[in-house]
Design a protein around this motif. Structure first.
Motif, PDB file in Angstrom:
ATOM      1  N   GLY A 267      71.376 123.080  50.049  1.00 20.82           N
ATOM      2  CA  GLY A 267      71.588 124.374  49.415  1.00 20.82           C
ATOM      3  C   GLY A 267      72.060 125.437  50.387  1.00 20.82           C
ATOM      4  O   GLY A 267      72.899 126.279  50.056  1.00 20.82           O
ATOM      5  N   VAL A 268      71.530 125.399  51.613  1.00 16.25           N
ATOM      6  CA  VAL A 268      71.948 126.357  52.638  1.00 16.25           C
ATOM      7  C   VAL A 268      73.425 126.176  52.959  1.00 16.25           C
ATOM      8  O   VAL A 268      74.189 127.144  53.057  1.00 16.25           O
ATOM      9  CB  VAL A 268      71.085 126.191  53.906  1.00 16.25           C
ATOM     10  N   ILE A 269      73.860 124.922  53.124  1.00 13.22           N
ATOM     11  CA  ILE A 269      75.275 124.655  53.377  1.00 13.22           C
ATOM     12  C   ILE A 269      76.109 125.074  52.171  1.00 13.22           C
ATOM     13  O   ILE A 269      77.224 125.584  52.310  1.00 13.22           O
ATOM     14  CB  ILE A 269      75.488 123.166  53.699  1.00 13.22           C
ATOM     15  N   ALA A 270      75.558 124.883  50.971  1.00 12.06           N
ATOM     16  CA  ALA A 270      76.269 125.267  49.754  1.00 12.06           C
ATOM     17  C   ALA A 270      76.479 126.771  49.678  1.00 12.06           C
ATOM     18  O   ALA A 270      77.555 127.241  49.280  1.00 12.06           O
ATOM     19  CB  ALA A 270      75.490 124.782  48.534  1.00 12.06           C
ATOM     20  N   VAL A 271      75.466 127.538  50.069  1.00 10.35           N
ATOM     21  CA  VAL A 271      75.606 128.996  50.087  1.00 10.35           C
ATOM     22  C   VAL A 271      76.754 129.402  50.998  1.00 10.35           C
ATOM     23  O   VAL A 271      77.553 130.287  50.680  1.00 10.35           O
ATOM     24  CB  VAL A 271      74.289 129.661  50.543  1.00 10.35           C
ATOM     25  N   PHE A 272      76.861 128.722  52.122  1.00  7.70           N
ATOM     26  CA  PHE A 272      77.954 129.009  53.057  1.00  7.70           C
ATOM     27  C   PHE A 272      79.306 128.723  52.387  1.00  7.70           C
ATOM     28  O   PHE A 272      80.262 129.488  52.549  1.00  7.70           O
ATOM     29  CB  PHE A 272      77.778 128.155  54.311  1.00  7.70           C
TER      30      PHE A 272
END
Length: 443
Positions: A267-272
């Motif tokens: 999810g963190v990578i997705a936010v990026f």
């Protein structure tokens, strides 16, 4: 000028957009599944996890360094649509290798599984090397000049939305499902790629140079003497060096500093990814279709400032109890989660605003028969810069420097990128090189 989103209704753009979207989705679904599996199920040491991620990153970059020159020559010598069909057919075979690696590792054959997965990463790097010059170089052949920035922005936005989808999905599905999905998406991508309209070579036939070193040197020499191209390529290279460091650092940081599970990591990578897509659209709106580096220095300086804020937030993070990892519910309930996610989104938005106009420079500064080689020259330099970034992470990590401290390296590189972008904007103004948006329909 038609609205940029209106390009999605055009057959001269939509199949390319969808083909690129599916390819980026599939690539990141596989790679994220592999990295999360290795990080959470195979390794149990932050150093080993970072080293594995750095190795995977290096393998994916190596083909860009060695084969981009040949890829650019081929794209400028043959029909780009035909090359797309060949590359997308190869993706099916590559994903068969990667899927086999995932399944072997899941069933206990971890050494063989990791070997096949890393082999697939290398092959996907080759796949992307030959597709990369085409996705930008084909735009001047299929779009009117005033729509090139909008088309470039949509390609970038679509790419990062695909990264978002692939990354998020990787954190939520089983390895067996991931293996089947990457094969299916590869087959669909091949079918869609066959719909891309012809884009034949527009210049005289080239004598192909198959020596990767002399070909790369000649390619770069033939491109970098143009001041605005030299500066644009250098700025993009620094950006992707920053990106390579962040990609390597993020998964171990999420696990070991934010003490969150693999779903939060994806999810963190997705936010990026969402942020870069937003930045791509925002900068196109601000520039109104004009290809300019006007906002690039401020954008990347802001990016560096947000990276520092993120590092400070990570330092003050209250970890989960020993032996436990935060799921999404617990992570969102954490008092620092909104600030962390918001800062990551801001990093990505400013990054997208920085890099999209620079890619547009690559395809509009030279004639149409040289665009693929220009993009390929950029890819060679980018690959070298990203490799140096991966090596720097390995060396600095070996000295015991934490992921939080490594983010200061990223902030420093943002300042260098800003200085280069400022010079580019001055050169553009002096040479009157920026392309205005003339009214007109896309071809």
């Amino acid at each position: 000028m038609i609205n940029a989103l209106g390009l999605l209704k055009r057959r001269r753009f939509l199949p390319l957009f969808v083909t690129q979207f599916l390819g980026a989705f599939n690539d990141n679904l596989f790679k994220t599944s592999m990295v999360l599996f290795a990080t959470y199920a195979i390794f149990n040491d932050a150093g080993h996890e970072a080293n594995f991620n750095a190795l995977a990153t290096g393998l994916s970059i190596l083909p860009f360094f060695l084969l981009s020159a040949l890829a650019g020559q081929l794209a400028d010598s043959y029909d780009k649509a035909r090359i797309i069909r060949i590359v997308k057919a190869a993706e099916i075979a590559i994903m068969a290798v990667g899927a086999s690696g995932l399944l072997l590792a899941q069933n206990g054959y971890r050494t063989a599984g990791l070997a096949l997965m890393l082999g697939a990463v290398l092959l996907l790097g080759i796949h992307s090397t030959f597709f990369g010059p085409i996705k930008y170089a084909i735009l001047p052949q299929h779009l009117a000049p005033c729509d090139i920035l909008g088309g470039t922005g949509l390609v970038e936005a679509g790419t990062y939305l695909a990264i978002l989808a692939g990354t998020v999905l990787a954190g939520w599905i089983r390895i067996e499902t991931a293996a089947a999905t990457v094969l299916g998406i590869a087959a669909i991508g091949f079918a869609v790629g066959r719909q891309v309209p012809p884009a034949p070579a527009e210049g005289p036939p080239l004598k192909l140079n198959y020596n990767p070193f002399t070909a790369s040197w000649r390619l770069i020499s033939a491109t970098m003497h143009i001041p605005r191209l030299f500066l644009a390529i250098c700025a993009i290279s620094f950006f992707w060096t920053i990106g390579s460091v962040l990609i390597i650092v993020f998964p171990p940081l999420v696990k070991n500093v934010l003490t969150a599970d693999e779903r939060v990591a994806s999810g963190v990578i997705a936010v990026f990814s969402v942020g870069v897509a937003i930045g791509s659209v925002v900068i196109n709106t601000m520039l109104k279709g004009r290809i300019s580096a006007r906002y690039a220095p401020a954008s990347v300086i802001a990016m560096g400032a947000f990276v520092i804020v993120f590092s400070l937030l990570a330092r003050n993070w209250i970890p989960a109890p020993p032996g436990t990892l935060l799921g999404w519910g617990a992570f969102l309930a954490h008092p620092g989660s909104i600030a962390v996610l918001g800062t990551l989104l801001a990093i990505a938005i400013t990054g997208g605003m920085f890099v999209v106009p620079l890619y547009a420079f690559l395809t509009t500064t030279v004639t149409k028969d040289q665009t693929a080689r220009t993009v390929a020259a950029n890819n060679v330099v980018n690959a070298g810069a990203m490799t140096l970034g991966a090596i720097a992470v390995l060396l600095i990590g070996g000295l015991g420097v934490s992921s939080e401290d490594m983010l200061f390296l990223v902030a420093g590189m943002c300042l260098i990128s800003a200085a280069i972008a400022r010079k580019l904007h001055k050169v553009c103004d002096r040479e009157d090189a920026c392309l205005p948006c003339a009214d007109g329909e896309a071809r």
